[in-house]
Scaffold this active site. Structure first.
Site, PDB file in Angstrom:
ATOM      1  CB  CYS A  24      12.739   0.877  -2.355  1.00 31.02           C
ATOM      2  SG  CYS A  24      12.540   2.605  -1.907  1.00 31.02           S
TER       3      CYS A  24
ATOM      4  CG  HIS B 177      16.719   1.421  -0.499  1.00 33.29           C
ATOM      5  ND1 HIS B 177      15.896   1.244  -1.585  1.00 33.29           N
ATOM      6  CD2 HIS B 177      17.260   0.198  -0.239  1.00 33.29           C
ATOM      7  CE1 HIS B 177      15.926  -0.010  -1.953  1.00 33.29           C
ATOM      8  NE2 HIS B 177      16.749  -0.685  -1.157  1.00 33.29           N
TER       9      HIS B 177
ATOM     10  CG  ASP C  34      16.962  -4.045  -1.188  1.00 29.14           C
ATOM     11  OD1 ASP C  34      15.741  -3.817  -1.377  1.00 29.14           O
ATOM     12  OD2 ASP C  34      17.856  -3.221  -1.433  1.00 29.14           O
TER      13      ASP C  34
END
Lengths: 321, 651
Positions: free
Chosen positions: B412, B456, B472
């Site tokens: 991430c 995250h 995202d």
């Protein structure tokens, strides 16, 4: 003062202490035959920190009992033969002037022992008697203004011939009270007497007998005896007994509170010797004649021939509550 | 005068109990204290036992003194301090062990048992878990039994000691509960327990450079638990906002220290349904307060919203806290952004990651609009060969260039970082949000577990007319990472790899159950602080619970309970007194049919009964012994029971 054991190695468990008592009882039993009850009473008397008066005719083993007690329990032992010319200084000791040091030095008398046999105590004059009795009471003696402690444990076994003999000074009631127990030995039974006549010389046996314990253990045992529980039910019984001695028509003077205390103390020690978990009425009954016999004054018109008989009558008349 | 040092074996029966009590008290400390203390402790225990066994001699005062000094200096050297939970409990443990070496009497054993209780208590200062309660009960039971064993002697069996110990604890339980409920809780404790600093802080760091989160991803530790008032939001909406990073130096993203901004909350425009929930946050030793994106109202005191809508408390969170939050998953933020801020949010260090910047400019030109450009970048990440992995290769200088063009592997934060750099290259304001995503729903407790492995990083870009909008980029590469939580993925993997799914599912089920229990424990027991106490007491009907009222209630209840327990005990207690044993004995006498004579003792009577031959001699002896033991001796209830049994057994 001899110390046969040290505190370090002293067995403290209850079972170990019990074992000592049992072994002492057995050892004494091999010398004094057929007198188990008297032996138990004598041990109980010692454990209750009391003094013992043995009263009987000559030749029944009074001296032997005292000597073997000292031997078996590992106590230092002195014998004082009471005679009509015995002086207090012969008992407690005397200060002697030493030429070389120019000072008085105390020479301890026979009373400075752990177990003293006062043989035929009623032969001496009251003055000499009271010197011993004072030592028994105070656990110390005063000589020339100095107070000297007596050894511990300190245990007096006095013997006395029955008072109807010539040339004796029977102990007065107030001084009899100083003895926790008075025990009569009596004739041995037929079987024991046979063995006594046929068997080994008791004196040589006495020399061979070994100590089963020592003074420190004895002190520990005396401590342990104090822990034996006395329940309310038993106190009620003792009270009933004491009350009966005071109210009975057969008795002039009954048991004093001190007598009652002595009864409980002796019963405690006896219960310990018998390995009871508390003081049972049986223990009180077992010591009753020995503790109360010399403390009661029978009425003049009594039908009982001996104090023992009187005591048994008291026990038979009082119900156990 | 020196004290005698010999032993005589008289402690042999009670010493093993004292030793086991000490060992049980010591057990929870072992993982936390230096190994040499455990070694000394065990050696002292064994040594002391052997001395007693062989009736040996205890070490001399000089040796003991030297050992004590040595151990003290040892603790001082290990911790370079003697205050605090760590060195304190280490010192307590080692001194308890040394005390064993001068234990000769019952009094010393008492001291040792007191020390055991202290040891047990000091382990609670460190951490309290769900298993702390059963441990407390068991250890106290053992200590109490050791106590009873010491004074009981031979007449009591071990089982009886345990029963008595258990009963005493039952009597104490209501008192303990009352004190726990009513003793006034203070928001600032009287006594400050220094926190064990040996434990590292967990959670997110304030900066982000590639590689940071990977450590967290492996950790299965719980970050926080969430229980929702209504429905649980869908997995794709479960973004737990933590801190926001705004500055980039070519390698590392960093944010600001938490600061207060009055206007940032007003910039939020709620659109959809509100979501109400409660978060129980494990201590992080940081100030960040996590909440579902986008938080709108929160119950935690001294907590403020920073300029980028991040929540922070003014003091670090060093204890587990619970707070209620209201969030909107559908929202608009800061639709107006001044050009000053637009530039600030699109700043890039000159000359870094040149290939990325060039690529972005080309793509922007090709796309035509900002929206199309964003989609094109996501498309690129999705369609080209980029791999999601938790073990990315190292990146040198210009990490974004290396990642985008060479290694193409990352997780991430790599994607968020690369995406942000591309956005900023074409002057789209961008910021990175660190937090957690997803969470596992525990069906047992109905709550959501968010673990450290759910950490995250995602991005927010500002678009004209839309405001800050969450993008995202990880979702473009590994959509399953977003649809499913990380631990789930890992778990299924393990099960399949080993060829059996069922046992692992069972194990998972057990883990979830344990977690649910833990959550309740945290909520009800450990989380019972000033606020909970206040509301609980109000619920109980106490108006305006003040310190005074609580103390008065506490004293009243304690006195009342003690009286109640005493009365109960008095009613229940049937002493095997004179009457009871005597009555039973009378029954025996009646059954025998003989009349005891005046002054005849039980033992003499027993002889007569035996001679009569009406009753078995053993029975007579049993009854007589039990009667004398119960009534005159120290047999107590046990003897009474024997008597009762024997008498009732007679026909």
């Amino acid at each position: 003062m001899q110390r046969s054991t040290t505190l370090e190695s002293l067995p403290t468990g209850r079972s170990a202490q019990r074992e000592v008592v049992e072994r002492a009882r057995q050892s004494l039993g091999t010398i004094i035959l057929g007198k188990d009850e008297q032996i138990s009473l004598a041990i109980a008397c010692l454990l209750a920190r009391g003094h013992l008066l043995i009263e009987d005719l000559p030749g029944l083993g009074k001296t032997m009992l005292a000597q073997s007690l000292a031997r078996v329990l590992g106590l230092s032992f002195r014998r004082i033969q009471f005679t009509s010319d015995l002086l207090p200084a012969d008992i407690v000791g005397v200060s002697v002037f030493r030429q070389e040091s120019g000072e008085f030095e105390f020479q301890p008398g026979p009373v400075f022992s752990q177990l003293i046999l006062a043989d035929e105590v009623n032969r001496a004059t009251p003055k000499a008697q009271s010197a011993l009795l004072e030592a028994m009471e105070e656990q110390q003696v005063s000589v020339d203004g100095n107070t000297r402690k007596l050894p511990t444990p300190f245990f007096v076994v006095a013997t006395q011939n029955p008072g109807d003999q010539i040339g004796t000074f029977p102990l007065p009631e107030s001084q009899l009270d100083r003895f926790l127990m008075r025990v009569e030995i009596g004739y041995p039974d037929a079987e024991s007497e046979r063995e006594l006549i046929a068997g080994e010389d008791r004196r040589s046996m006495l020399r061979e007998i070994e100590a089963v314990t020592g003074p420190d253990m004895l002190i520990a045992l005396q401590e342990a005896v104090r822990e034996v529980p006395v329940k309310d039910a038993l106190i009620s019984y003792v009270q009933a007994l004491v009350l009966h001695t005071r109210e009975s028509a057969d008795i002039d003077i009954g048991l004093s509170p001190r007598g009652a205390q002595a009864l409980v103390a002796a019963a405690r020690a006896y219960a310990y010797v018998e390995n009871h978990s508390g003081v049972y009425p049986d223990d009180v009954q077992a010591v009753f004649a020995a503790v109360a016999g010399h403390r009661l004054k029978p009425a003049g018109s009594t039908r009982f021939r001996s104090p023992a008989e009187l005591c048994q009558h008291v026990l038979d008349s009082v119900a156990i509550p | 005068m020196t004290r005698p040092r010999g032993t005589d074996g008289s402690l042999l029966s009670s010493l093993p109990w004292t030793l086991s009590a000490l060992i049980v008290a010591m057990a929870p400390h072992i993982p936390f204290i230096p190994i040499w203390i455990t070694v000394i402790f065990v050696s002292c225990v064994v040594w002391r036992y052997v001395i007693e066994r062989r009736r040996g001699v205890l070490p001399s005062p000089w040796l003991r003194g030297a050992l004590a000094l040595g151990c003290f200096l040892g603790v001082l050297a290990t911790y370079s301090s003697i205050s605090g939970v760590g060195p304190g409990s280490a010192l307590l443990a080692v001194m308890a062990a040394l005390k064993l070496l001068e234990t000769r009497k019952r009094r010393d054993q008492f001291v040792l048992l007191f020390l055991s209780i202290f040891l047990v208590m000091s382990s609670l200062l460190r951490e309290q878990f769900l298993w702390s309660l059963p441990y407390l009960v068991v250890s106290m039971l053992i200590i109490m039994s050791a106590w009873l064993r010491m004074s009981a002697g031979e007449s009591q069996t071990a089982r009886q000691s345990f029963m008595t110990g258990g009963r005493l604890m039952l009597y104490a339980a209501p008192l303990a509960i009352v004190m726990w409920v009513f003793f006034p809780r203070l928001s600032t404790p009287f006594w400050a327990v220094p926190i064990d600093t040996s434990r590292a802080t967990s959670g997110l760091s304030d900066t982000m450079s590639p590689g940071d989160i990977s450590e967290l991803s492996m950790s299965d530790e719980v970050a926080f638990r969430v229980s929702f008032d209504g429905d649980v939001p869908a997995a794709r909406d479960r973004y737990w906002r933590g801190l926001v990073l705004t500055r980039f130096n070519g390698r590392t993203w960093s944010g600001r220290e938490p600061s207060i901004s009055r206007s940032s909350r007003e910039q939020i425009q709620a659109l959809g349904e509100r979501v109400d929930y409660e978060i129980t946050l494990e201590p992080t030793r940081q100030q960040w307060v996590f909440a579902l994106d986008m938080p709108y109202a929160w119950s935690l005191p001294r907590t403020f919203m920073g300029p980028q809508q991040q929540l922070a408390r003014t003091t670090p969170i060093d204890q587990r806290i619970a707070y209620e939050v209201t969030s909107y998953t559908d929202f608009r933020v800061e639709t107006d952004l001044s050009s000053l801020y637009r530039n600030w949010y699109s700043e890039l260090p000159a000359g870094s990651n040149p290939r990325t910047v060039e690529l972005a400019r080309e793509m922007r030109a090709a796309a035509g609009s900002d929206q199309a450009f964003v989609n094109a970048v996501l498309q690129k990440l999705h369609e080209e060969e980029y791999y999601y992995t938790l073990e990315p290769p190292p990146l040198g200088r210009n990490p974004v260039d290396r990642f985008l063009f060479d290694t193409r592997r990352g997780f991430c934060e790599h994607y968020a970082s690369a995406f942000s750099v591309m956005m900023r290259s074409v002057n789209i304001p961008t910021r990175i949000v660190l937090g957690y995503h997803g969470g596992e729903l525990n069906p047992m407790g109905g709550h959501l577990i968010v673990r450290q492995s759910d950490a995250h990083a995602w991005t927010e870009i500002w678009l004209e007319g839309i405001g800050w909008h969450r993008v995202d980029p990880t979702a473009a590469v590994a959509p399953e990472r977003i649809e499913m939580s990380a631990s789930d993925a890992a778990f299924d993997g393990i099960g399949e790899a080993w060829g059996f799914a069922a046992p692992s599912r069972l194990l998972h089920q057990m883990t979830l159950t344990w977690d649910a229990l833990n959550a309740k424990w945290n909520d009800w027991i450990l989380g019972y602080g000033p606020e909970t106490q206040n509301s609980f007491l109000k619920w109980l009907g106490m108006e305006d619970p003040t310190w005074r009222k609580m103390m008065l209630t506490l004293v009243g209840l304690v006195v009342g309970l003690i009286m109640l327990i005493s009365v109960l005990l008095m009613i229940r207690y049937r002493p095997p007194a004179k009457d009871e044993a005597a009555i039973l004995y009378q029954r025996f006498v009646k059954k025998v049919g003989l009349e005891p004579e005046t002054g005849e003792t039980a033992q003499v009577f027993a002889l007569r009964v035996r001679d009569s031959g009406q009753v078995q001699p053993e029975k007579v002896d049993t009854i007589t012994d039990a009667y004398l033991d119960a009534r005159y001796g120290s047999g107590g209830e046990a003897a009474f029971a024997r008597l009762k049994e024997a008498v009732s057994a007679m026909r």
